[in-house]
Enzyme design. Structure first.
Site, PDB file in Angstrom:
ATOM      1  N   HIS A 121       6.981 -26.747 -26.932  1.00 27.57           N
ATOM      2  CA  HIS A 121       6.783 -25.471 -27.607  1.00 27.57           C
ATOM      3  C   HIS A 121       8.097 -24.712 -27.673  1.00 27.57           C
ATOM      4  O   HIS A 121       8.952 -24.842 -26.789  1.00 27.57           O
ATOM      5  CB  HIS A 121       5.669 -24.627 -26.958  1.00 27.57           C
ATOM      6  CG  HIS A 121       5.742 -24.475 -25.468  1.00 27.57           C
ATOM      7  ND1 HIS A 121       5.411 -23.318 -24.828  1.00 27.57           N
ATOM      8  CD2 HIS A 121       6.081 -25.350 -24.490  1.00 27.57           C
ATOM      9  CE1 HIS A 121       5.532 -23.475 -23.509  1.00 27.57           C
ATOM     10  NE2 HIS A 121       5.930 -24.702 -23.292  1.00 27.57           N
ATOM     11  N   HIS A 181      11.496 -20.968 -15.652  1.00 35.39           N
ATOM     12  CA  HIS A 181      12.807 -20.752 -16.250  1.00 35.39           C
ATOM     13  C   HIS A 181      13.588 -19.651 -15.538  1.00 35.39           C
ATOM     14  O   HIS A 181      13.036 -18.822 -14.816  1.00 35.39           O
ATOM     15  CB  HIS A 181      12.693 -20.439 -17.750  1.00 35.39           C
ATOM     16  CG  HIS A 181      11.910 -19.200 -18.074  1.00 35.39           C
ATOM     17  ND1 HIS A 181      10.553 -19.097 -17.907  1.00 35.39           N
ATOM     18  CD2 HIS A 181      12.300 -18.015 -18.593  1.00 35.39           C
ATOM     19  CE1 HIS A 181      10.126 -17.908 -18.291  1.00 35.39           C
ATOM     20  NE2 HIS A 181      11.166 -17.223 -18.709  1.00 35.39           N
ATOM     21  N   GLU A 207      13.133  -9.119 -18.071  1.00 35.11           N
ATOM     22  CA  GLU A 207      11.841  -9.080 -18.750  1.00 35.11           C
ATOM     23  C   GLU A 207      10.871  -8.130 -18.035  1.00 35.11           C
ATOM     24  O   GLU A 207      10.481  -8.375 -16.888  1.00 35.11           O
ATOM     25  CB  GLU A 207      11.225 -10.485 -18.788  1.00 35.11           C
ATOM     26  CG  GLU A 207      12.121 -11.535 -19.439  1.00 35.11           C
ATOM     27  CD  GLU A 207      11.576 -12.938 -19.273  1.00 35.11           C
ATOM     28  OE1 GLU A 207      10.506 -13.097 -18.635  1.00 35.11           O
ATOM     29  OE2 GLU A 207      12.216 -13.884 -19.754  1.00 35.11           O
ATOM     30  N   HIS A 241      10.805  -9.414 -14.193  1.00 34.07           N
ATOM     31  CA  HIS A 241      11.568 -10.605 -13.839  1.00 34.07           C
ATOM     32  C   HIS A 241      12.980 -10.387 -14.373  1.00 34.07           C
ATOM     33  O   HIS A 241      13.227 -10.525 -15.570  1.00 34.07           O
ATOM     34  CB  HIS A 241      10.934 -11.860 -14.442  1.00 34.07           C
ATOM     35  CG  HIS A 241       9.535 -12.095 -13.967  1.00 34.07           C
ATOM     36  ND1 HIS A 241       8.485 -12.324 -14.819  1.00 34.07           N
ATOM     37  CD2 HIS A 241       9.012 -12.101 -12.722  1.00 34.07           C
ATOM     38  CE1 HIS A 241       7.372 -12.485 -14.123  1.00 34.07           C
ATOM     39  NE2 HIS A 241       7.672 -12.359 -12.846  1.00 34.07           N
ATOM     40  N   HIS A 273      11.236 -17.591 -12.496  1.00 31.69           N
ATOM     41  CA  HIS A 273       9.831 -17.201 -12.625  1.00 31.69           C
ATOM     42  C   HIS A 273       9.113 -18.222 -13.498  1.00 31.69           C
ATOM     43  O   HIS A 273       9.724 -19.109 -14.079  1.00 31.69           O
ATOM     44  CB  HIS A 273       9.687 -15.787 -13.192  1.00 31.69           C
ATOM     45  CG  HIS A 273      10.429 -15.546 -14.466  1.00 31.69           C
ATOM     46  ND1 HIS A 273      11.799 -15.389 -14.527  1.00 31.69           N
ATOM     47  CD2 HIS A 273      10.000 -15.440 -15.749  1.00 31.69           C
ATOM     48  CE1 HIS A 273      12.176 -15.186 -15.768  1.00 31.69           C
ATOM     49  NE2 HIS A 273      11.100 -15.221 -16.543  1.00 31.69           N
TER      50      HIS A 273
END
Length: 432
Positions: A288, A331, A337, A361, A367
């Site tokens: 994805h 990642h 974020e 994060h 995370h």
């Protein structure tokens, strides 16, 4: 009073609340219709390139110099402005909060803003802040404008009406509105108390992201953004004007409503957007793409392709990829974020991340899915599946986000958040 709209992001609009209120053929005639004053509101430097030049001409009952005189300092508790480092005393790490409790006091939209993170420097016009708002009282004879940045408002419960200089904008959960820097407004409740999230963007105004190889269609389409038609107050009553400037708050008394724009034209105006009109794209075979495919709006920075702030959503959508770990992967990245959940369950955090809550994060902190989400996604049968009934969002910045005192003091701060990964076990089976 009903709200009416015109469609199209960044268009050059013209609208009048009284017939003939817009001057014809020139912006500032010697005498404006109805005895109005002509005033330009600029959201960019005068010499900005045509594609980035933002301004609107307002035709109003009184010029704004009569709306902002003899200011005195005031305070709005818990609304913080960057730079605001080392305020919280929290060590670096992944953070998550349950829904903050509504304070037991009367609050307008302005007094109910509670900043949770700040990034950058408002005076340098870089960065942002993220937080929540609570509303239990409408603003009747109180007005506000923000000289530090534009406001992105994301309702989570309850509907609000923003009566701006440009007209009315009504929003509820599943919608957003953006009020540009310098635009005066007041906010009213439409059906009882309300709460949600708010982002203050100090940098370049939000705009639509480039689609790149996606092409001409999909994601957020310009036609679905709506600007208000002209609507005005002609009210002679003692009122309070509040301005946010340089991280401080100042107020003055005026004898009339500043929402007295009878007509306007231009491309610098507040707008709303229904997040349910976002057209997501995704993988049709395997793997994805990056979460940037869910970007609704971006505030560009001076570095190409790296946002000052990106507003990203995770809406209802189909998942069809085969032989693929479908939730977001583990990642570490350079962006920070701040996430919120409007309703439903977020697929990477099925437990503990609640509607009205938030997580942070920060850059270069790892995370990803919790242990339960990893276990389920690793063995699930991969048939086409619709992620329904959920709407989450992310405010992503290239700058580190620093938690505030308010965020650190919340009783819903989940100090055991990192434990959601503790059940991840070594599965390696290739040892000799």
């Amino acid at each position: 009073m009903a709200a009416f709209y015109m469609s199209g992001f960044g268009n050059e609009f013209e609208t009048e609340a009284l017939p003939g209120a817009l001057p014809k053929g020139q912006n500032s005639p010697q005498k404006c219709p109805y005895g109005l004053y002509a005033e330009q509101l600029s959201g960019s430097a005068f010499t900005a390139p045509r594609g980035a030049n933002l301004r609107s001409w307002l035709y109003r009952i009184r010029p704004s110099v009569l709306h902002a005189q003899r200011f005195t300092a005031t305070a709005l508790r818990d609304w913080e402005t960057a730079p605001a480092r080392d305020m919280s005393g929290l060590p670096v790490g992944q953070m998550r909060w349950g829904p903050p409790p509504a304070p037991d006091e009367s609050m307008t939209f302005i007094s109910g803003v509670k900043t949770m993170t700040t990034a950058g420097d408002a005076d340098l016009r870089v960065g942002m802040s993220a937080g929540v708002y609570f509303v239990t009282r409408s603003m009747e004879d109180e007005y506000f404008y923000n000289a530090d940045g534009e406001l992105l408002v994301i309702p989570q419960e309850g509907r609000l009406s923003f009566f701006t200089e440009f007209g009315l904008i009504d929003i509820g959960p599943g919608e957003i509105c953006v009020v540009p820097r310098g635009v005066k407004f007041k906010t009213r409740m439409l059906d009882g108390s309300a709460r949600g999230y708010v982002c203050e963007n100090y940098g370049a105004p939000f705009t639509l992201p480039n689609r790149g190889v996606i092409g001409a269609n999909g994601l957020a389409n310009a036609r679905d953004f709506q600007a208000p038609v002209a609507s005005f107050e002609d009210k002679e009553q003692t009122s309070r004007m509040i301005v946010k400037w340089g991280g401080g708050f100042y107020e003055c008394k005026i004898g009339h409503s500043p929402l007295d724009v009878v007509a306007w034209h231009g491309n610098y105006a507040p707008y709303k957007y229904d997040l349910r009109r976002f057209s997501p794209v995704g993988a049709l075979a395997f793997d994805h793409p990056d979460p940037s495919i869910f970007c609704v709006l971006t505030s560009p920075s001076g570095e190409a392709g790296v946002g000052n702030v990106d507003f990203v959503i995770f809406p209802e959508r189909w998942q069809v990829a085969e032989h693929t770990f479908r939730p977001p992967w583990y990642h570490i990245n350079v962006m920070s974020e701040f996430m919120g959940l409007i309703h439903g369950r977020y697929d990477a955090k099925p437990e503990g991340f609640l509607p009205g809550g938030a997580s942070l994060h920060n850059c270069m902190l790892p995370h990803g899915p919790d242990a339960a989400a990893f276990a389920q996604a690793s063995k699930a049968g991969l048939k086409p599946e619709k992620l329904a009934g959920s709407l989450a969002f992310m405010l992503e910045s290239r700058l580190p986000q620093h938690p505030t005192r308010y965020a650190a003091s919340l009783p819903v701060l989940q100090h055991d958040y990192a434990d959601c990964w503790s059940a991840l076990r070594k599965n390696f089976d290739g040892a000799p």
